[in-house]
Design an enzyme around this catalytic site. Structure first.
Site, PDB file in Angstrom:
ATOM      1  N   GLY A  51       0.832  -1.357  -0.086  1.00 53.16           N
ATOM      2  CA  GLY A  51      -0.124   0.085  -0.130  1.00 53.16           C
ATOM      3  C   GLY A  51       0.712   1.214  -0.229  1.00 53.16           C
ATOM      4  O   GLY A  51       1.686   1.429  -0.869  1.00 53.16           O
ATOM      5  N   ASP A  52       0.650   1.876   0.849  1.00 47.71           N
ATOM      6  CA  ASP A  52       1.558   3.273   1.142  1.00 47.71           C
ATOM      7  C   ASP A  52       2.364   3.349   2.246  1.00 47.71           C
ATOM      8  O   ASP A  52       2.700   4.286   3.109  1.00 47.71           O
ATOM      9  CB  ASP A  52       0.409   4.712   1.148  1.00 47.71           C
ATOM     10  CG  ASP A  52      -0.392   4.257   2.442  1.00 47.71           C
ATOM     11  OD1 ASP A  52      -0.601   3.266   2.962  1.00 47.71           O
ATOM     12  OD2 ASP A  52      -0.780   5.438   3.003  1.00 47.71           O
TER      13      ASP A  52
END
Length: 206
Positions: A51-52
């Site tokens: 993801g981030d």
């Protein structure tokens, strides 16, 4: 052997993905990774964790002072605007830091505690760094336990409404009331909304 692990989460990444699309989000991740690499030494290791989220392993002669120097550089680098598809994008990062400590036998335990410190940074306002201490793990366990108990509180009829009247000072008549939620916790007694509503919001139980 002294080392430190940094767990980095981008605070506004979902907003970028939702508003500009996943291609812009991917481009942002690439630019963030480039800026993170510029903040590190050749002996350090960086990886996108999913993801981030990014993880950084700071190696060789690590002290709290050197870690804070790196996290400050990272915060400054991330907070400078990114240019993507003609848009100027501002984001921040929450960083959890684990300084090498005795008592770890497994890598996943180190990552867990760095993650806990990152969530502490998020809870305190985002765009900041927090160094893990053992009390954070206790708080995280308490938070999880309270969330689990809140999931069954409704069916056990532990949540009750209290009605507080609102009186007009001019006429001394009842003009309305406030509905106030209370949790009659079987072990902790009467809990006020400030003790559990944030957990209900975070977990979606609200």
């Amino acid at each position: 052997h002294a080392f430190a692990v940094l767990f980095i989460d981008l605070d506004q990444f979902k907003v970028v993905n939702d508003s500009l699309g996943h291609l812009a989000g991917d481009q942002l991740l690439i630019l963030v990774a480039q800026r993170l690499k510029e903040c590190l030494r050749s002996s350090d290791t960086i990886a996108r964790f999913g993801g981030d989220e990014f993880e950084i392993l700071l190696d060789v002669t690590v002290t709290e002072k050197t870690v804070l120097t790196v996290t400050n550089k990272i915060q400054e680098a991330i907070q400078s605007p990114f240019r993507i598809e003609g848009h100027e994008i501002y984001i921040s990062a929450s960083i959890g830091v684990l300084l090498s400590l005795d008592g770890y036998d497994h890598a996943e335990d180190i990552l867990r505690d760095a993650d806990i410190a990152m969530y502490q940074a998020k809870a305190l306002g985002r765009g900041r760094s927090e160094i893990f201490d053992i009390n954070m793990r206790t708080q995280a366990f308490f938070h999880m336990q309270l969330e689990n108990e809140l999931r069954t509180a409704l069916e056990k009829r532990e949540l009750q409404l209290y009605y507080q009247p609102i009186l007009s000072l001019e006429s001394n008549r009842l003009v309305g009331f406030e509905a106030l939620l209370r949790w009659h916790h079987p072990q902790r007694g009467l809990l006020l909304p400030e003790d559990f509503l944030s957990i209900a919001e975070e977990s979606g139980l609200i």
